[in-house]
Design a protein around this motif. Sequence first.
Motif, short mmCIF file in Angstrom:
data_model
loop_
_atom_site.label_atom_id
_atom_site.label_comp_id
_atom_site.label_asym_id
_atom_site.label_seq_id
_atom_site.Cartn_x
_atom_site.Cartn_y
_atom_site.Cartn_z
N LYS A 1 23.38 -26.47 -37.62
CA LYS A 1 22.41 -26.99 -36.51
C LYS A 1 22.39 -28.46 -36.51
CE LYS A 1 19.01 -24.72 -34.88
NZ LYS A 1 17.38 -23.78 -35.12
N MET B 1 23.79 -20.24 -31.82
CA MET B 1 23.81 -21.36 -32.85
C MET B 1 24.67 -21.16 -33.92
SD MET B 1 21.73 -23.59 -31.33
CE MET B 1 21.61 -24.34 -32.45
N ALA C 1 22.60 -27.13 -27.76
CA ALA C 1 21.81 -26.55 -28.74
C ALA C 1 20.24 -26.49 -28.40
CB ALA C 1 21.89 -27.44 -30.06
N ALA D 1 28.18 -26.38 -34.83
CA ALA D 1 26.80 -26.56 -34.17
C ALA D 1 26.59 -25.22 -33.28
CB ALA D 1 26.68 -27.86 -33.68
N ILE D 2 27.42 -24.99 -32.50
CA ILE D 2 27.25 -23.84 -31.75
C ILE D 2 28.58 -22.97 -31.70
CG2 ILE D 2 25.90 -25.09 -30.09
CD1 ILE D 2 28.11 -25.03 -28.06
N ASP E 1 18.85 -22.62 -28.09
CA ASP E 1 17.75 -22.50 -28.92
C ASP E 1 16.56 -21.87 -27.96
OD1 ASP E 1 16.72 -21.99 -31.49
OD2 ASP E 1 15.61 -23.90 -31.32
#
Length: 161
Positions: free
Chosen positions: A117, A113, A21, A102-103, A25
């Motif tokens: 998150k 994402m 993540a 989360a992803i 990001d």
Amino acid sequence: MTLAHDVYSETNPAYGVFLLATFIDAYTVTKGHGPDLPTAYLALPIALSGDLAGSFEGTNKRTGLAMWLQRRPEIQVGLADRINRTLDVVTEAIRFGAFSGAIAVAKDGRMVMGPTKPKTSAAKGLGEEPAQALKRAERLGYWFADAGSTRIVFDSLGLTV
């Protein structure tokens, strides 16, 4: 005091998701879209690697992949083998990230994402080495995005798909 190296914690899919993540990001901030899925198989093993940690000293997000490799060409030695040995760890992290929300992997094969998150406050509870691995994952996100393309990243690292 004797410190034990906890391999299990480094191969924990939840920790892998946190690293991914962070990587995604940083890449997205730079490029405006997520990285191609295969880059996860490069970023995670490099970020987790304790023996490569010293190669990140004196770098920042602007250093760039090419400059980092020019300064530390030894990074490429055994890199393909290192990546091959960690395929299962990365795959489990991607699966866990997808199942937890989360992803996600978009239709075009880019990682993005997800709706859930990971909490950034969780990083405050990490020890020094896991926190440094997060910084390395972030740096790799910036560097891979600035490199231009996934092909250039692989070529720069001396790898082929």
